[in-house]
Design a protein around this motif. Sequence first.
Motif, PDB file in Angstrom:
ATOM      1  N   GLU A  76       0.843  -1.195   0.000  1.00  0.00           N
ATOM      2  CA  GLU A  76       0.000   0.000   0.000  1.00  0.00           C
ATOM      3  C   GLU A  76       0.876   1.243   0.000  1.00  0.00           C
ATOM      4  OE1 GLU A  76      -2.692  -0.321   3.319  1.00  0.00           O
ATOM      5  OE2 GLU A  76      -3.950  -1.786   2.265  1.00  0.00           O
ATOM      6  N   TYR A  86       5.580   7.105   0.542  1.00  0.00           N
ATOM      7  CA  TYR A  86       5.759   6.124   1.612  1.00  0.00           C
ATOM      8  C   TYR A  86       4.831   4.949   1.344  1.00  0.00           C
ATOM      9  CZ  TYR A  86       8.229   9.805   4.099  1.00  0.00           C
ATOM     10  OH  TYR A  86       9.125  10.778   4.445  1.00  0.00           O
ATOM     11  N   ASP A  88       3.648   0.751   2.710  1.00  0.00           N
ATOM     12  CA  ASP A  88       3.625  -0.281   3.745  1.00  0.00           C
ATOM     13  C   ASP A  88       3.528  -1.644   3.080  1.00  0.00           C
ATOM     14  OD1 ASP A  88       3.668   1.536   5.846  1.00  0.00           O
ATOM     15  OD2 ASP A  88       1.505   1.451   6.189  1.00  0.00           O
ATOM     16  N   LEU A  90       2.057  -5.267   3.769  1.00  0.00           N
ATOM     17  CA  LEU A  90       1.105  -5.966   4.620  1.00  0.00           C
ATOM     18  C   LEU A  90       1.487  -7.438   4.590  1.00  0.00           C
ATOM     19  CD1 LEU A  90      -0.232  -3.236   4.078  1.00  0.00           C
ATOM     20  CD2 LEU A  90      -2.414  -4.402   4.113  1.00  0.00           C
ATOM     21  N   ARG A  96       2.244  -4.801   9.558  1.00  0.00           N
ATOM     22  CA  ARG A  96       2.452  -3.700   8.618  1.00  0.00           C
ATOM     23  C   ARG A  96       3.867  -3.181   8.825  1.00  0.00           C
ATOM     24  NH1 ARG A  96      -1.024   0.002   5.745  1.00  0.00           N
ATOM     25  NH2 ARG A  96      -2.793  -1.271   6.350  1.00  0.00           N
ATOM     26  N   VAL A  97       4.652  -3.163   7.722  1.00  0.00           N
ATOM     27  CA  VAL A  97       6.047  -2.724   7.783  1.00  0.00           C
ATOM     28  C   VAL A  97       6.238  -1.598   6.767  1.00  0.00           C
ATOM     29  CG1 VAL A  97       8.463  -3.405   7.462  1.00  0.00           C
ATOM     30  CG2 VAL A  97       6.828  -5.026   8.459  1.00  0.00           C
ATOM     31  N   SER A  98       6.796  -0.481   7.227  1.00  0.00           N
ATOM     32  CA  SER A  98       7.067   0.646   6.342  1.00  0.00           C
ATOM     33  C   SER A  98       8.215   0.293   5.402  1.00  0.00           C
ATOM     34  CB  SER A  98       7.422   1.882   7.174  1.00  0.00           C
ATOM     35  OG  SER A  98       7.675   2.979   6.326  1.00  0.00           O
ATOM     36  N   SER A 104       8.997  -2.087  -2.383  1.00  0.00           N
ATOM     37  CA  SER A 104       7.703  -2.745  -2.208  1.00  0.00           C
ATOM     38  C   SER A 104       7.166  -3.264  -3.531  1.00  0.00           C
ATOM     39  CB  SER A 104       6.698  -1.760  -1.591  1.00  0.00           C
ATOM     40  OG  SER A 104       7.170  -1.266  -0.363  1.00  0.00           O
TER      41      SER A 104
END
Length: 154
Positions: A76, A86, A88, A90, A96-98, A104
């Motif tokens: 996301e 930014y 995340d 999932l 949830r990890v930034s 990503s």
Amino acid sequence: MRELSVVGVRVELPTNQPIVLLREVEGDRYLAIWIGAVEATAIAYEQQGVKPARPLTHDLLRDILAALEAPLRAVEIVELKDNVFYADLLIGDGLRVSARPSDSIALALRVGAPIRCAEQVLSEAGIIIPDEQEDEVEKFREFLEQVRPEDFAG
């Protein structure tokens, strides 16, 4: 959240800065995110089906998540702040990890996870390409068919 698909990666001239271009699955907005050369190569490799002799970092992370039985459920893109996106990851049952959007996206492509974007981010940074510019998007797709991941090497 709106689902996006990856159109591809290209190098923006004259700065030679790579960008990843995403498009709404059910809509007409595009999202362009400037990324690093390493991430551009990782995304291009996966889109072109190039399998390196040894795993890249994103391949390693995919394998670690699989070994831990913690699947990547989605990516996301959650915020745009000071011209920085930014995201995340999932993972598993609600973790949830930034992460950077470029990393990503490279990971999501490797595991087939959906890529989504907050409506607020799309409203702020999304662009609509008019019909007369659709030819440019088609030229971009043709470019993607011919570009090699090595073209992104710094």
